[in-house]
Design an enzyme around this catalytic site. Sequence first.
Site, mmCIF file in Angstrom:
data_model
loop_
_atom_site.group_PDB
_atom_site.id
_atom_site.type_symbol
_atom_site.label_atom_id
_atom_site.label_comp_id
_atom_site.label_asym_id
_atom_site.label_seq_id
_atom_site.Cartn_x
_atom_site.Cartn_y
_atom_site.Cartn_z
ATOM 1 N N CYS A 110 45.233 36.188 51.184
ATOM 2 C CA CYS A 110 44.117 36.249 50.228
ATOM 3 C C CYS A 110 43.984 34.973 49.422
ATOM 4 O O CYS A 110 42.894 34.649 48.943
ATOM 5 C CB CYS A 110 44.263 37.453 49.312
ATOM 6 S SG CYS A 110 45.772 37.465 48.323
ATOM 7 N N GLU A 141 42.752 43.237 43.177
ATOM 8 C CA GLU A 141 43.090 41.901 43.698
ATOM 9 C C GLU A 141 42.292 41.705 44.973
ATOM 10 O O GLU A 141 42.600 42.280 46.007
ATOM 11 C CB GLU A 141 44.596 41.795 43.973
ATOM 12 C CG GLU A 141 45.482 42.166 42.784
ATOM 13 C CD GLU A 141 45.273 41.281 41.583
ATOM 14 O OE1 GLU A 141 44.698 40.173 41.727
ATOM 15 O OE2 GLU A 141 45.660 41.685 40.474
#
Length: 470
Positions: free
Chosen positions: A253, A219
Amino acid sequence: MSQSIVKTTEQLNAQFEHMRELTRKKPINDWSDREALLNSLSAMLTENKKRFAEVISQDFGNRSQDETQFAEIFPSLQGIAHAKKHGKSWMKTRRVSISTFYRPAHNELQPQPLGLVGIMVPWNYPLFLAVGPMIDALTAGNRIMIKMSESAPLFAETFAEAVAEYFPSDVVSVAVGELDLAVAFSGLPFDHLLYTGSTNVGKQVMAAAAPNLTPVTLELGGKSPVVVLEDANLETVVNRIMMGKTLNAGQTCIAPDYVLIHSNLHSKFVKLAKEWMINHYPDIANNADYTRIINASQFKRVQGYLEKLPHEQLVPLTDIAANADTQFMPPVAVLNPAPDSEVMQNELFAPIIPLVHVNGVRDAVEFINSRPRPLALYIFGEDNSDIEYVRNYTVSGGVAINEVIMHVAQHELPFGGVGHSGMGAYHGQAGFERLSHMKPVFVQSKFNALNIMLPPYSDLFRKGLDFLSK
C-alpha cells in the site's frame, strides 16, 4: 459457546455477542494480563514463522519467504517488544495541566479499553496487517475479532488455527470466509473497527459502520508519489525505488507508485533500473526471491492497464515477458503516461513504474496537490530548502526522505492516511491511544474555590469574572 474460529454469519453474530458482553463484565485492566497476551502473540509468531511464510507463498503462487520474514514477521516481533517495553507506562492515568482559575483541583486522563475491536485484514501482507493492529488492541486491553482476507485462504486458515492454539476464544477469535462474511463483519457494532484495503471498499466499510456509529480507522493506500529533486543521487534513487517496487512485486500500500522526475533523466533512470534488476534478481523467471501477483484477477487488472498504453511508452526492465499462467510480472517502466490514463488514476499494486516529467520542485508539488492525498510521499535530494518546500506544501499520510517504505516499521511514529488514503493512525503509543478511551477526569480538591462563584451574584462576582476573562 465461544468459538476461536468463525465460518458462518450465525457463528459470527453469536461470537460477537458473547465477546462484547465480556468486555462490559470483565475488562482487561491489569498490565500483567495484557503482557501475557503479548507474550502469547510473540510465541505464536516465533514458533510458526516458517509455517506462516510457506502458506503465504502458496497463496501467492510464490512469495519470497525471506521477504515474509523481513517485511512481516520481523516488524511484528519488534512491535510486540516495543509495546511490552512501554505499554505499562502508556496505560497509567496521567496528570494534565489545569487552568489557574480551577486550582487546587486537577485534571487527569485515564486510558481505558474500548472493549471489542474488529480488524479487517487485506491479502497483500496478511500477517503484518493482522498482527500490527492486534498488538495495539491487546496493549490497550481490548478483546479482538479478526476477519482474514478470502484472497489468501491458506494463510487465513493457518493463522486462525494458530490463534485458536495460543489465545482464549473469548479474547481473540478469527473469522474465515468469503465476501458475505466480510460484509456481515463490517456491519457489527464494534467498539472500534480497523480496516486495511482499497479506498473503494473502505467507503463501503465506513458506510456499514455508520448506522452503529462505530468509530473506524481506515488504512487505504492510494498513489504514493516520489519527488526526485535536481540534486538527488540518481543511483540512490533507483536503488530505493526498485527495492520498493519489487518488494512483494509492488503489492504494497505504501509502495512508490509513480516518480516525478525531469524527462532528461528518464533514459538514465531506465538504464540504472535494468542494471539493478540484473544485479538483484538474476534469472528472475526462476528466482524464488521474486514474488508473483496474488491471483489471476489482479494480474488481468494490471495487464489491462498496460495494454491500453501506447507501445512506445512501455520499457521492460528485464528480458523476460510476463506470464499470465503463473502470474509472473516483471518490472516495467512507463514513460510520461497521460494524467488521465489508468496507470495514473488507479493504485497500481504491481511492479509498474510510471516516470512523470516535472520541471522543478514547484511543478512536482502542484502535480501532487492536484490529486487525492496519498498514504505516503517520498522525497529524494539534498537541498534542505527544497525538501522543506515539499514537506510543507503537500499533505500525505507519512513522508520518508531519501528512503521508501521504511517509515511504516518505525513504532515510534504513527502510521495512517489522510483524505482518500484513510483516517486515523496506529502503531506504538498512537495505536494504543487510538484503541483506548482516553477518559478525561476532573478531580476536585477538598477546598473548592468555585464555592465563591455561587449565587446570589454580586458586583464583586461580575468584576472578578470580567478580570479573569481578559
